[in-house]
Design a protein around this motif. Structure first.
Motif, PDB file in Angstrom:
ATOM      1  N   GLU A 202      35.969  34.854  48.404  1.00 38.03           N
ATOM      2  CA  GLU A 202      36.526  36.016  47.714  1.00 38.03           C
ATOM      3  C   GLU A 202      38.043  35.918  47.817  1.00 38.03           C
ATOM      4  O   GLU A 202      38.591  35.858  48.913  1.00 38.03           O
ATOM      5  CB  GLU A 202      36.043  37.320  48.365  1.00 38.03           C
ATOM      6  CG  GLU A 202      34.547  37.570  48.282  1.00 38.03           C
ATOM      7  CD  GLU A 202      34.146  38.321  47.022  1.00 38.03           C
ATOM      8  OE1 GLU A 202      35.056  38.770  46.291  1.00 38.03           O
ATOM      9  OE2 GLU A 202      32.928  38.444  46.780  1.00 38.03           O
ATOM     10  N   GLU A 203      38.729  35.908  46.671  1.00 39.51           N
ATOM     11  CA  GLU A 203      40.184  35.833  46.667  1.00 39.51           C
ATOM     12  C   GLU A 203      40.779  37.208  46.384  1.00 39.51           C
ATOM     13  O   GLU A 203      40.287  37.935  45.519  1.00 39.51           O
ATOM     14  CB  GLU A 203      40.676  34.856  45.595  1.00 39.51           C
ATOM     15  CG  GLU A 203      40.441  33.394  45.893  1.00 39.51           C
ATOM     16  CD  GLU A 203      41.360  32.834  46.977  1.00 39.51           C
ATOM     17  OE1 GLU A 203      41.884  33.616  47.782  1.00 39.51           O
ATOM     18  OE2 GLU A 203      41.505  31.602  47.019  1.00 39.51           O
ATOM     19  N   PRO A 204      41.853  37.578  47.104  1.00 40.43           N
ATOM     20  CA  PRO A 204      42.546  38.814  46.751  1.00 40.43           C
ATOM     21  C   PRO A 204      43.173  38.703  45.372  1.00 40.43           C
ATOM     22  O   PRO A 204      43.402  37.594  44.857  1.00 40.43           O
ATOM     23  CB  PRO A 204      43.615  38.938  47.845  1.00 40.43           C
ATOM     24  CG  PRO A 204      43.796  37.567  48.379  1.00 40.43           C
ATOM     25  CD  PRO A 204      42.468  36.884  48.239  1.00 40.43           C
ATOM     26  N   GLN A 205      43.459  39.833  44.773  1.00 41.37           N
ATOM     27  CA  GLN A 205      43.938  39.862  43.390  1.00 41.37           C
ATOM     28  C   GLN A 205      45.160  38.974  43.179  1.00 41.37           C
ATOM     29  O   GLN A 205      45.232  38.216  42.192  1.00 41.37           O
ATOM     30  CB  GLN A 205      44.263  41.302  42.992  1.00 41.37           C
ATOM     31  CG  GLN A 205      44.864  41.446  41.600  1.00 41.37           C
ATOM     32  CD  GLN A 205      45.156  42.890  41.257  1.00 41.37           C
ATOM     33  OE1 GLN A 205      44.257  43.709  41.133  1.00 41.37           O
ATOM     34  NE2 GLN A 205      46.437  43.218  41.115  1.00 41.37           N
ATOM     35  N   SER A 206      46.134  39.039  44.089  1.00 40.04           N
ATOM     36  CA  SER A 206      47.381  38.288  43.904  1.00 40.04           C
ATOM     37  C   SER A 206      47.129  36.787  43.863  1.00 40.04           C
ATOM     38  O   SER A 206      47.714  36.069  43.037  1.00 40.04           O
ATOM     39  CB  SER A 206      48.369  38.628  45.027  1.00 40.04           C
ATOM     40  OG  SER A 206      47.806  38.318  46.296  1.00 40.04           O
TER      41      SER A 206
ATOM     42  N   GLY B 159      28.528  35.212  33.830  1.00 36.97           N
ATOM     43  CA  GLY B 159      28.308  35.421  35.259  1.00 36.97           C
ATOM     44  C   GLY B 159      29.464  36.174  35.914  1.00 36.97           C
ATOM     45  O   GLY B 159      30.278  36.812  35.236  1.00 36.97           O
ATOM     46  N   THR B 160      29.542  36.087  37.224  1.00 35.25           N
ATOM     47  CA  THR B 160      30.557  36.847  37.965  1.00 35.25           C
ATOM     48  C   THR B 160      31.482  35.955  38.789  1.00 35.25           C
ATOM     49  O   THR B 160      32.260  36.459  39.594  1.00 35.25           O
ATOM     50  CB  THR B 160      29.864  37.839  38.923  1.00 35.25           C
ATOM     51  OG1 THR B 160      29.027  37.120  39.848  1.00 35.25           O
ATOM     52  CG2 THR B 160      29.023  38.851  38.164  1.00 35.25           C
ATOM     53  N   THR B 161      31.402  34.638  38.596  1.00 36.45           N
ATOM     54  CA  THR B 161      32.166  33.710  39.430  1.00 36.45           C
ATOM     55  C   THR B 161      33.153  32.922  38.587  1.00 36.45           C
ATOM     56  O   THR B 161      32.812  32.432  37.506  1.00 36.45           O
ATOM     57  CB  THR B 161      31.221  32.734  40.154  1.00 36.45           C
ATOM     58  OG1 THR B 161      30.271  33.477  40.922  1.00 36.45           O
ATOM     59  CG2 THR B 161      31.994  31.813  41.080  1.00 36.45           C
TER      60      THR B 161
ATOM     61  N   GLY C 212      41.538  43.283  40.881  1.00 37.36           N
ATOM     62  CA  GLY C 212      40.698  43.335  42.067  1.00 37.36           C
ATOM     63  C   GLY C 212      40.360  41.962  42.612  1.00 37.36           C
ATOM     64  O   GLY C 212      40.753  40.923  42.071  1.00 37.36           O
ATOM     65  N   ASP C 213      39.630  41.963  43.729  1.00 36.04           N
ATOM     66  CA  ASP C 213      39.201  40.707  44.352  1.00 36.04           C
ATOM     67  C   ASP C 213      38.270  39.950  43.412  1.00 36.04           C
ATOM     68  O   ASP C 213      37.522  40.553  42.638  1.00 36.04           O
ATOM     69  CB  ASP C 213      38.483  40.980  45.673  1.00 36.04           C
ATOM     70  CG  ASP C 213      39.418  41.562  46.723  1.00 36.04           C
ATOM     71  OD1 ASP C 213      40.642  41.546  46.494  1.00 36.04           O
ATOM     72  OD2 ASP C 213      38.923  42.031  47.767  1.00 36.04           O
ATOM     73  N   GLN C 214      38.331  38.630  43.500  1.00 41.83           N
ATOM     74  CA  GLN C 214      37.563  37.785  42.588  1.00 41.83           C
ATOM     75  C   GLN C 214      36.718  36.778  43.363  1.00 41.83           C
ATOM     76  O   GLN C 214      37.165  36.221  44.364  1.00 41.83           O
ATOM     77  CB  GLN C 214      38.506  37.023  41.644  1.00 41.83           C
ATOM     78  CG  GLN C 214      39.325  37.903  40.729  1.00 41.83           C
ATOM     79  CD  GLN C 214      38.489  38.592  39.676  1.00 41.83           C
ATOM     80  OE1 GLN C 214      37.656  37.969  39.013  1.00 41.83           O
ATOM     81  NE2 GLN C 214      38.690  39.895  39.515  1.00 41.83           N
ATOM     82  N   ARG C 215      35.485  36.561  42.867  1.00 38.09           N
ATOM     83  CA  ARG C 215      34.649  35.495  43.402  1.00 38.09           C
ATOM     84  C   ARG C 215      35.111  34.167  42.813  1.00 38.09           C
ATOM     85  O   ARG C 215      35.192  34.025  41.594  1.00 38.09           O
ATOM     86  CB  ARG C 215      33.181  35.736  43.053  1.00 38.09           C
ATOM     87  CG  ARG C 215      32.557  36.929  43.750  1.00 38.09           C
ATOM     88  CD  ARG C 215      31.120  37.108  43.313  1.00 38.09           C
ATOM     89  NE  ARG C 215      30.487  38.214  44.012  1.00 38.09           N
ATOM     90  CZ  ARG C 215      29.249  38.653  43.765  1.00 38.09           C
ATOM     91  NH1 ARG C 215      28.520  38.053  42.822  1.00 38.09           N
ATOM     92  NH2 ARG C 215      28.753  39.660  44.437  1.00 38.09           N
ATOM     93  N   MET C 216      35.407  33.230  43.682  1.00 42.86           N
ATOM     94  CA  MET C 216      35.913  31.927  43.238  1.00 42.86           C
ATOM     95  C   MET C 216      35.026  30.821  43.781  1.00 42.86           C
ATOM     96  O   MET C 216      34.610  30.849  44.941  1.00 42.86           O
ATOM     97  CB  MET C 216      37.345  31.714  43.726  1.00 42.86           C
ATOM     98  CG  MET C 216      38.292  32.872  43.451  1.00 42.86           C
ATOM     99  SD  MET C 216      38.736  33.042  41.719  1.00 42.86           S
ATOM    100  CE  MET C 216      40.004  31.801  41.582  1.00 42.86           C
ATOM    101  N   ALA C 217      34.745  29.829  42.934  1.00 39.80           N
ATOM    102  CA  ALA C 217      34.052  28.613  43.351  1.00 39.80           C
ATOM    103  C   ALA C 217      34.959  27.442  43.013  1.00 39.80           C
ATOM    104  O   ALA C 217      35.116  27.078  41.840  1.00 39.80           O
ATOM    105  CB  ALA C 217      32.702  28.488  42.652  1.00 39.80           C
TER     106      ALA C 217
ATOM    107  N   SER D  23      29.208  31.093  35.730  1.00 38.61           N
ATOM    108  CA  SER D  23      30.645  31.304  35.566  1.00 38.61           C
ATOM    109  C   SER D  23      30.933  32.525  34.703  1.00 38.61           C
ATOM    110  O   SER D  23      30.072  33.006  33.950  1.00 38.61           O
ATOM    111  CB  SER D  23      31.279  30.068  34.926  1.00 38.61           C
ATOM    112  OG  SER D  23      30.819  29.900  33.600  1.00 38.61           O
ATOM    113  N   ILE D  24      32.171  33.008  34.807  1.00 42.25           N
ATOM    114  CA  ILE D  24      32.607  34.151  33.999  1.00 42.25           C
ATOM    115  C   ILE D  24      32.434  33.849  32.509  1.00 42.25           C
ATOM    116  O   ILE D  24      31.999  34.702  31.735  1.00 42.25           O
ATOM    117  CB  ILE D  24      34.089  34.469  34.300  1.00 42.25           C
ATOM    118  CG1 ILE D  24      34.266  34.932  35.763  1.00 42.25           C
ATOM    119  CG2 ILE D  24      34.632  35.503  33.324  1.00 42.25           C
ATOM    120  CD1 ILE D  24      33.780  36.323  36.044  1.00 42.25           C
ATOM    121  N   GLU D  25      32.781  32.627  32.122  1.00 39.61           N
ATOM    122  CA  GLU D  25      32.699  32.243  30.706  1.00 39.61           C
ATOM    123  C   GLU D  25      31.270  32.310  30.164  1.00 39.61           C
ATOM    124  O   GLU D  25      31.082  32.483  28.953  1.00 39.61           O
ATOM    125  CB  GLU D  25      33.255  30.834  30.506  1.00 39.61           C
ATOM    126  CG  GLU D  25      34.753  30.679  30.760  1.00 39.61           C
ATOM    127  CD  GLU D  25      35.116  30.670  32.233  1.00 39.61           C
ATOM    128  OE1 GLU D  25      36.313  30.760  32.553  1.00 39.61           O
ATOM    129  OE2 GLU D  25      34.185  30.571  33.067  1.00 39.61           O
TER     130      GLU D  25
END
Length: 367
Positions: A288-292, A36-38, A305-310, A31-33
């Motif tokens: 992958e989620e768009p920024q909005s 990581g990058t997700t 920017g686009d974000q990796r989401m789980a 995770s980001i916390e």
């Protein structure tokens, strides 16, 4: 010797057992916390509202607002037919003993002109057959008394569209009075030759393009756009899909079709959770989620920017099934189910017992 081999078996079992993918803990460790990058997001009603964004098929206003092409307007490439009657026995154009002349298959050149004997080079493009009749009459009446002219369209090849892909008869078709709209032109090409439920119709016009489900084309008149010369109509089978992995009844790539599919339906489509492997607390949807959308889901305006989401679905919670029912799957999603923690323990135990049995057998052989 037996103890040493057994201890080695435990160590090897702990790190080398086969499995269907990362554990729940390993996913959380990325995770980001934790550097990581997700973005790990537990699904709730608010997340469902924010994340259920689906790119819609449809035509833009430039397509919808375009008026129908006038079927009577002459264009470069059209073929015309002229009939000219002269009020004298020996006219300019008519043969001896006749009063009329037939000029067939006069093709409008690339600059929009035709040539008529004694009338000269005349601009035909942009005029209707009736307007062109008046122009030719005016040119001829100074040379022959009271000429009568009739102009007809032999073919409409000056205003054509290309129909390609999954249709019965691919080809280049003229825009004629009965085929000035998208649905009419598809019918002219024999209709689609794939299942209508998965057929997508794409229209390319210059640098612009739009697409629509075949079903929506016929259910809404606003999607039945007017065609323009040079349009390219392409019929394709929808390619949207999601991937199912992990402790499921099947691991495969699944087509989405034209229906909205929820997370619970996606799991069911591949045989459901494996009753012997799956952790119902570890159902993930990765995308992958768009920024909005990412900003709305995370509640942060500093996301760029686009974000990796789980997205995490816990099917053991009282409302877990309802949340999974309301979470919509999108093209390119990965649905992944982790193995239950006891599965790894069971695998380790089986590996240890199996190793111990092998070691005991080996010791017996040396006695």
């Amino acid at each position: 010797m037996t103890v040493a081999l057994l201890g080695g078996a435990v160590l090897l079992s702990a790190c080398g057992l086969p499995r269907s993918g990362p554990t729940k803990g390993e996913i959380f460790s990325g995770s980001i916390e934790k550097g990581g990058t997700t973005n790990i997001v537990n699904v709730n009603d608010r997340v469902n509202r924010m994340a259920n964004f689906s790119p819609a098929y449809g035509f833009g206003s430039d397509f919808r607002n375009a008026a129908q092409v006038g079927a009577d307007v002459v264009r470069p490439g059209d073929v015309l037919g002229l009939s000219i009657w002269e009020n004298v026995d020996d006219g300019l154009l008519a043969s001896m003993g006749t009063s009329s002349t037939q000029l067939t298959e006069l093709q409008v050149d690339s600059q929009g002109y035709i040539f008529v004997p004694y009338a000269g080079r005349i601009r035909a493009s942009g005029n209707s057959p009736d307007e062109l009749r008046r122009i030719i009459t005016q040119r001829l009446e100074t040379q022959t008394p009271d000429p009568q002219v009739m102009v007809t369209r032999v073919a409409g090849d000056g205003a054509t569209v290309s129909v390609m892909g999954k249709v019965t008869a691919q080809g280049v078709y003229p825009i004629e009075r009965p085929t000035r709209t998208l649905s009419a032109m598809l019918s002219r090409a024999g209709g689609v030759d794939i299942e209508p439920e998965v057929a997508v119709v794409i229209v390319k016009r210059g640098n612009s393009s739009g697409k629509v489900w075949l079903r929506d084309l016929y259910s809404s008149s606003s999607n039945d756009i007017a065609l323009r010369p040079g349009d390219v109509i392409l019929v394709e089978e929808d390619q949207r899909s999601f991937t199912a992995l992990g402790a499921l009844g099947g691991q495969t790539k699944v087509p989405l079709g034209n229906e909205q599919i929820s997370a619970i339906e996606a799991v069911a489509m591949v045989g459901g959770l494996s009753t012997t492997l799956a952790d119902p607390k570890g159902v993930f949807v990765m995308r992958e989620e768009p920024q909005s959308v990412a900003r709305a889901v995370l509640g942060r305006n500093d996301v760029m920017g686009d974000q990796r989401m789980a997205y995490v679905l816990d099917l053991t919670k009282p409302d877990g099934m309802f949340l999974a029912r309301d979470f919509m799957i999108r093209d390119g999603d990965t649905v992944y189910v982790t193995e239950a923690p006891f599965v790894q323990w069971q695998k380790t135990l089986n590996s240890i017992l199996g190793t111990a049995t092998d070691v005991g057998a080996a010791d017996s052989a040396f006695e």
